[in-house]
Design an enzyme around this catalytic site. Structure first.
Site, PDB file in Angstrom:
ATOM      1  N   ASN A 181     -73.171 -16.391  53.803  1.00  0.00           N
ATOM      2  CA  ASN A 181     -71.959 -16.747  53.061  1.00  0.00           C
ATOM      3  C   ASN A 181     -71.437 -15.526  52.321  1.00  0.00           C
ATOM      4  O   ASN A 181     -72.100 -14.488  52.295  1.00  0.00           O
ATOM      5  CB  ASN A 181     -72.270 -17.836  52.030  1.00  0.00           C
ATOM      6  CG  ASN A 181     -72.336 -19.233  52.648  1.00  0.00           C
ATOM      7  OD1 ASN A 181     -71.784 -19.479  53.733  1.00  0.00           O
ATOM      8  ND2 ASN A 181     -73.010 -20.132  51.988  1.00  0.00           N
TER       9      ASN A 181
ATOM     10  N   HIS B   2     -67.987 -26.032  57.226  1.00  0.00           N
ATOM     11  CA  HIS B   2     -67.485 -24.811  57.871  1.00  0.00           C
ATOM     12  C   HIS B   2     -66.620 -25.133  59.095  1.00  0.00           C
ATOM     13  O   HIS B   2     -66.622 -24.403  60.084  1.00  0.00           O
ATOM     14  CB  HIS B   2     -68.631 -23.885  58.299  1.00  0.00           C
ATOM     15  CG  HIS B   2     -69.476 -23.389  57.165  1.00  0.00           C
ATOM     16  ND1 HIS B   2     -69.250 -22.200  56.532  1.00  0.00           N
ATOM     17  CD2 HIS B   2     -70.553 -23.950  56.538  1.00  0.00           C
ATOM     18  CE1 HIS B   2     -70.158 -22.021  55.564  1.00  0.00           C
ATOM     19  NE2 HIS B   2     -70.957 -23.076  55.550  1.00  0.00           N
TER      20      HIS B   2
ATOM     21  N   HIS C  19     -77.428 -20.312  64.343  1.00  0.00           N
ATOM     22  CA  HIS C  19     -78.669 -20.943  63.898  1.00  0.00           C
ATOM     23  C   HIS C  19     -79.538 -19.910  63.176  1.00  0.00           C
ATOM     24  O   HIS C  19     -79.915 -18.908  63.790  1.00  0.00           O
ATOM     25  CB  HIS C  19     -79.413 -21.487  65.120  1.00  0.00           C
ATOM     26  CG  HIS C  19     -80.544 -22.394  64.773  1.00  0.00           C
ATOM     27  ND1 HIS C  19     -81.302 -22.255  63.646  1.00  0.00           N
ATOM     28  CD2 HIS C  19     -81.049 -23.470  65.415  1.00  0.00           C
ATOM     29  CE1 HIS C  19     -82.218 -23.201  63.602  1.00  0.00           C
ATOM     30  NE2 HIS C  19     -82.086 -23.951  64.668  1.00  0.00           N
TER      31      HIS C  19
ATOM     32  N   TYR D 187     -79.566 -26.901  62.310  1.00  0.00           N
ATOM     33  CA  TYR D 187     -78.530 -26.250  63.123  1.00  0.00           C
ATOM     34  C   TYR D 187     -78.595 -26.621  64.603  1.00  0.00           C
ATOM     35  O   TYR D 187     -77.556 -26.826  65.233  1.00  0.00           O
ATOM     36  CB  TYR D 187     -78.550 -24.733  62.911  1.00  0.00           C
ATOM     37  CG  TYR D 187     -77.992 -24.333  61.560  1.00  0.00           C
ATOM     38  CD1 TYR D 187     -78.707 -24.598  60.393  1.00  0.00           C
ATOM     39  CD2 TYR D 187     -76.743 -23.741  61.429  1.00  0.00           C
ATOM     40  CE1 TYR D 187     -78.210 -24.264  59.144  1.00  0.00           C
ATOM     41  CE2 TYR D 187     -76.234 -23.395  60.186  1.00  0.00           C
ATOM     42  CZ  TYR D 187     -76.976 -23.671  59.048  1.00  0.00           C
ATOM     43  OH  TYR D 187     -76.470 -23.341  57.813  1.00  0.00           O
TER      44      TYR D 187
HETATM   45 FE1  HDD Z   1     -75.176 -24.113  56.756  1.00  0.00          FE
HETATM   46  C1  HDD Z   1     -72.891 -24.328  59.244  1.00  0.00           C
HETATM   47  C2  HDD Z   1     -74.091 -20.945  56.011  1.00  0.00           C
HETATM   48  C3  HDD Z   1     -77.198 -24.057  53.982  1.00  0.00           C
HETATM   49  C4  HDD Z   1     -76.491 -27.050  57.684  1.00  0.00           C
HETATM   50  N1  HDD Z   1     -73.759 -22.891  57.478  1.00  0.00           N
HETATM   51  C5  HDD Z   1     -72.920 -23.147  58.521  1.00  0.00           C
HETATM   52  C6  HDD Z   1     -72.072 -22.026  58.762  1.00  0.00           C
HETATM   53  C7  HDD Z   1     -72.405 -21.074  57.849  1.00  0.00           C
HETATM   54  C8  HDD Z   1     -73.475 -21.611  57.052  1.00  0.00           C
HETATM   55  C9  HDD Z   1     -71.778 -19.704  57.697  1.00  0.00           C
HETATM   56  C10 HDD Z   1     -70.984 -21.947  59.824  1.00  0.00           C
HETATM   57  C11 HDD Z   1     -71.498 -21.326  61.079  1.00  0.00           C
HETATM   58  C12 HDD Z   1     -70.370 -21.202  62.075  1.00  0.00           C
HETATM   59  O1  HDD Z   1     -69.437 -20.435  61.799  1.00  0.00           O
HETATM   60  O2  HDD Z   1     -70.429 -21.893  63.086  1.00  0.00           O
HETATM   61  N2  HDD Z   1     -75.510 -22.805  55.261  1.00  0.00           N
HETATM   62  C13 HDD Z   1     -75.052 -21.506  55.205  1.00  0.00           C
HETATM   63  C14 HDD Z   1     -75.714 -20.818  54.127  1.00  0.00           C
HETATM   64  C15 HDD Z   1     -76.580 -21.694  53.556  1.00  0.00           C
HETATM   65  C16 HDD Z   1     -76.466 -22.940  54.269  1.00  0.00           C
HETATM   66  C17 HDD Z   1     -75.491 -19.367  53.760  1.00  0.00           C
HETATM   67  C18 HDD Z   1     -77.525 -21.499  52.416  1.00  0.00           C
HETATM   68  C19 HDD Z   1     -78.110 -20.393  52.164  1.00  0.00           C
HETATM   69  N3  HDD Z   1     -76.556 -25.346  55.966  1.00  0.00           N
HETATM   70  C20 HDD Z   1     -77.311 -25.125  54.845  1.00  0.00           C
HETATM   71  C21 HDD Z   1     -78.290 -26.175  54.700  1.00  0.00           C
HETATM   72  C22 HDD Z   1     -78.108 -27.021  55.764  1.00  0.00           C
HETATM   73  C23 HDD Z   1     -77.017 -26.492  56.535  1.00  0.00           C
HETATM   74  C24 HDD Z   1     -79.317 -26.291  53.598  1.00  0.00           C
HETATM   75  C25 HDD Z   1     -78.848 -28.279  56.139  1.00  0.00           C
HETATM   76  C26 HDD Z   1     -80.085 -28.498  55.884  1.00  0.00           C
HETATM   77  N4  HDD Z   1     -74.696 -25.499  58.163  1.00  0.00           N
HETATM   78  C27 HDD Z   1     -75.405 -26.619  58.389  1.00  0.00           C
HETATM   79  C28 HDD Z   1     -74.933 -27.398  59.582  1.00  0.00           C
HETATM   80  C29 HDD Z   1     -73.791 -26.468  60.125  1.00  0.00           C
HETATM   81  C30 HDD Z   1     -73.756 -25.368  59.107  1.00  0.00           C
HETATM   82  C31 HDD Z   1     -74.588 -28.813  59.308  1.00  0.00           C
HETATM   83  C32 HDD Z   1     -72.441 -27.128  60.402  1.00  0.00           C
HETATM   84  C33 HDD Z   1     -71.993 -26.579  61.722  1.00  0.00           C
HETATM   85  C34 HDD Z   1     -73.121 -25.843  62.243  1.00  0.00           C
HETATM   86  O3  HDD Z   1     -74.164 -25.913  61.357  1.00  0.00           O
HETATM   87  O4  HDD Z   1     -73.188 -25.263  63.298  1.00  0.00           O
HETATM   88  O5  HDD Z   1     -75.950 -27.578  60.501  1.00  0.00           O
END
Ligand code: HDD
Length: 715
Positions: free
Chosen positions: A155, A82, A346, A369
């Site tokens: 999402n 993202h 988060h 997060y």
């Molecule tokens: Fe995630 C970012 C949505 C599963 C780990 N995720 C992130 C963002 C969105 C989502 C919209 C961007 C937020 C922003 O605009 O800053 N993610 C989801 C959805 C998931 C999902 C809807 C499943 C239902 N994500 C998911 C899993 C993991 C992560 C299973 C790890 C175990 N996601 C992250 C992250 C991010 C992230 C690596 C990258 C940047 C951030 O968190 O702030 O931690």
């Protein structure tokens, strides 16, 4: 003028509590004296301090050192997923109290406006990648409630690729550009992604969504949002309901077609953010209704799938979506880095009345997060950044760390204490203290997947069954493109064999297109359909669409102006395109302003085309009306022509087709519902012409149009 556009438009006028809070951090540099970060006023900014005009630069040049050091540190790591995102401020209001289900205060009072900050994103691409790629879109909302920040990090698709968070690094490694050559950018059409898919069958349902038109939203304003997981609402009495969250765009959910999306990626890589930025600047605010699907606790095992499985949705026909409130995004950011880039979402940021379930994907997200913000934002004090601060006070014994801003007074930073009366102190649930829902849990520690999570194909088939013919065709084309880009014949075959479990109608044509062996057996027993899953059943309105008005030398100014006015009154943006910028005089002496030239814009950047001239000087461009119409026609878009402009319909062979409106061809056969013609008289009726065009615009695409495809022969 719309209801929202009466909102205060002065960007400096604080609209709500969060806005007031941010106001103290906003700075206008214009008109000020140039200083160092220490506040020393500078006398010179173009030349470093040297020993003689032609001599070496001196270390004591504190201005040079400070300016350069700050510059060298301007970048922070982009989000691992993202990375490419765009955000806006707004407000949320509930329609009626949700007290029977949740005690969350921001969901009680219809009179209360809760400030929000929403960041939309693509998933796979880097921060500078194009926006109209085939991908999932992030839809993350921060509610600044009086009880603390609540983040709904969702999402634009209601399910996910995997069932357990421990597989997230694998999924992302497979999806991101391949590490040996860092290609392809922002694309899933490569070997490692499809190898992952083929060998992790739980991905099947989500991959169908990804191959569908949902992965190509026309606009952030026109896509749905989903919380994905099953969460819990808890009311004042401690009673719980399972809940799924939805965002429903008031403008309906609409998509691009693939050829268009690819061309836009080159014409305007910022297409989605530009659309959103400009809409907000104009006062056409983004509106989404919050929907909830509610399930009493006793219904936990009502379905033939597990409600804790994030690869499953609750069909809306079985559990209706109750629309409970509206979010309006009405203010652009002042600074993308300070706000959009530094915002930290988060799923674990919850408020009393909202709780988690044991969905293993959600549970893992609760760790990831915070962890990612520590590296991305450089330490544990990211909650103090203006965009992340709650609007209610926060007090605890956490101290110090990089970038600490709060100046905590006093000697005590521990509990229990007597020196500060044992404060700050937790309070009871009745006084607003967060109490986790007391779910009874029993079990052995095991690394395992529940048997109830093992059906990977029924809901994928439900999705496939629910698609219209056009949507199915697009899905087959998407698979054929994506797998066609996969180098490994074995991965291609494995992927085809996997999707044979969903439907042979899908797997066989894809196999044929990519040189794989077509599967003979397969298909799912699932025969049900969920009409809510098809984009064909979405709201249809011309509002929010954009029309190019192609001008040349012989347009009827008053007529064209009248048509543009009708369009604009219906919320359609009509913009004139000509061979050069500026004012253009019509045959009647009436003037219109061209804001684009044939060189600076392109057919794919508009939802519809109106050709108002027969004779066109394209200026410095190597394209003109013929090219605009060719693409618009191939992308099933509405087309209109009046006066001399109708000649372009004739030469292009477009006249009489569905969604083509002509105002100068009285004898044209009216071959379909949305094709219309108007008798050419001295004063053809501009209002009726514009209304017919508006109807065609509301439909967005005219799928029954026959677009020449397939066999291509030399003339
Ligand atoms: Fe995630 C970012 C949505 C599963 C780990 N995720 C992130 C963002 C969105 C989502 C919209 C961007 C937020 C922003 O605009 O800053 N993610 C989801 C959805 C998931 C999902 C809807 C499943 C239902 N994500 C998911 C899993 C993991 C992560 C299973 C790890 C175990 N996601 C992250 C992250 C991010 C992230 C690596 C990258 C940047 C951030 O968190 O702030 O931690």
């Amino acid at each position: 003028m719309s209801e929202q556009s009466r909102e205060p438009r002065d960007p400096r006028e604080p609209r709500n509590l969060k806005d007031q809070q941010l106001e103290q951090y906003r700075v206008t540099d214009e008109g000020r004296k140039l200083t160092t970060n220490q506040g020393v006023v500078l006398s010179e900014d173009e030349f470093s301090l040297k020993a003689g005009e032609r001599g070496p630069t001196l270390m004591e040049d504190f201005h040079f050192r400070e300016k350069m050091t700050h510059f060298d540190h301007e970048r922070i790591p982009e989000r691992i997923v993202h990375a490419r995102g765009f955000a806006a401020h707004g407000e949320f209001q509930v329609y009626e109290s949700l007290a029977p289900y949740t005690k969350a205060k921001f969901l009680q009072d219809p009179a209360k406006k809760t400030p929000v900050f929403v960041r939309f994103s693509t998933v796979a691409g880097s921060r500078g990648s194009a926006e109209t790629v085939r991908d999932v879109r992030g839809f993350a909302t921060k509610f600044y409630t009086e009880e603390g920040n609540y983040d709904l990090v969702g999402n634009n698709m209601p399910v996910f690729f995997i069932q357990d968070a421990i597989k997230f690094p694998d999924l992302v490694h497979a999806l991101k550009p391949e590490p040996h050559h860092e290609m392809p950018q922002a694309a899933s059409a490569h070997d490692t992604f499809w190898d992952f898919v083929a060998n992790n069958p739980e991905t099947a349902h989500m991959v169908l969504w990804l191959m569908s038109d949902r992965a190509l939203p026309r606009s952030f304003r026109m896509m749905e949002g989903f919380g994905v997981h099953t969460f819990r609402f808890v009311n004042d009495l401690g009673q719980a309901h399972f809940v799924k969250f939805h965002w429903k765009p008031v403008l309906g959910a609409h998509s691009l077609v693939w050829d268009e999306a690819q061309k836009i990626a080159g014409q305007d890589p910022d297409f989605n953010r530009r659309d959103m930025w400009e809409a907000i600047e104009r006062g056409d605010f983004l509106e989404f209704e919050l929907g909830v699907q509610l399930l009493p606790e006793e219904d936990e095992f009502r379905f033939d799938f597990d409600i804790l499985d994030p690869t499953k949705l609750w069909p809306e026909e079985e559990v209706p979506v109750k629309l409970v409130g509206k979010m309006t995004l009405n203010r652009n950011v002042d600074n993308v880095f300070a706000e959009t880039e530094q915002v930290a979402f988060h799923p674990g940021h919850v408020v009393p009345g909202i709780d988690f379930t044991n969905d293993p994907l959600l549970q893992g997200r609760l760790f990831s997060y915070t962890d990612t913000q520590l590296i991305r934002l450089g330490g544990p004090n990211f909650h103090e950044l203006p965009i992340n601060r709650p609007v209610c006070p926060f007090h605890n014994n956490q101290r110090d760390g990089y970038g600490r801003q709060t100046i905590n007074r006093g000697a005590v930073s521990y509990r229990n204490n007597s020196l500060a009366g044992n404060t700050p102190a937790p309070v009871s649930e009745a006084e607003g203290g967060y109490v986790h829902y007391q779910e009874k849990i029993e079990g052995r520690k095991v690394r395992a997947r529940s048997a109830s999570f093992r059906d990977h194909f029924s809901q994928a088939a439900l999705f496939w069954n629910s698609m219209s013919e056009v949507e199915r065709k697009h899905i087959v084309q998407a698979f054929s493109f994506e797998l066609g880009k996969v180098g490994s014949p074995s991965v291609r075959q494995q992927a085809v064999d996997l999707f044979a479990n969903v439907s042979l109608e899908l797997a066989v044509p894809v196999a044929e297109a990519i040189g794989a062996v077509p599967p003979r057996e397969g298909g799912s027993k699932e025969t049900r359909r969920s009409p809510a899953l098809s984009l064909m059943n979405t709201a249809k309105s011309p509002k929010g669409r954009k029309v190019a008005v192609l001008l040349g030398e012989d347009f009827d100014g008053a007529y064209v102006r009248a048509v543009m006015d009708v369009l604009q009154a219906a919320g359609v943006r009509a913009e004139a395109v000509a061979g050069r910028l500026g004012k253009h005089r019509g045959a009647d002496g009436f003037e219109l302003e061209a804001v684009h030239t044939y060189a600076t814009t392109d057919s794919v950047l508009f939802d519809a085309i109106y050709v108002a001239s027969g004779r066109v000087d394209v200026g410095q461009a190597d394209k003109g009306p013929a090219e605009f119409l060719r693409d618009a026609f191939a992308h099933y878009k509405p087309i209109a022509a009046s006066h001399g402009g109708t000649v372009w319909l004739e030469t292009g062979g477009l006249a009489g087709s569905q969604g083509v409106i002509s105002a100068a061809m009285p004898d044209l056969p009216d071959s379909s519902a949305s094709s219309a013609s108007f008798a050419s008289s001295d004063s053809p009726d501009s209002a009726a012409f514009a209304e017919a065009f508006l109807e065609a615009i509301a439909l967005h695409r005219h799928w029954d149009r026959v677009v020449p495809k397939g066999e291509r022969r030399c003339p």
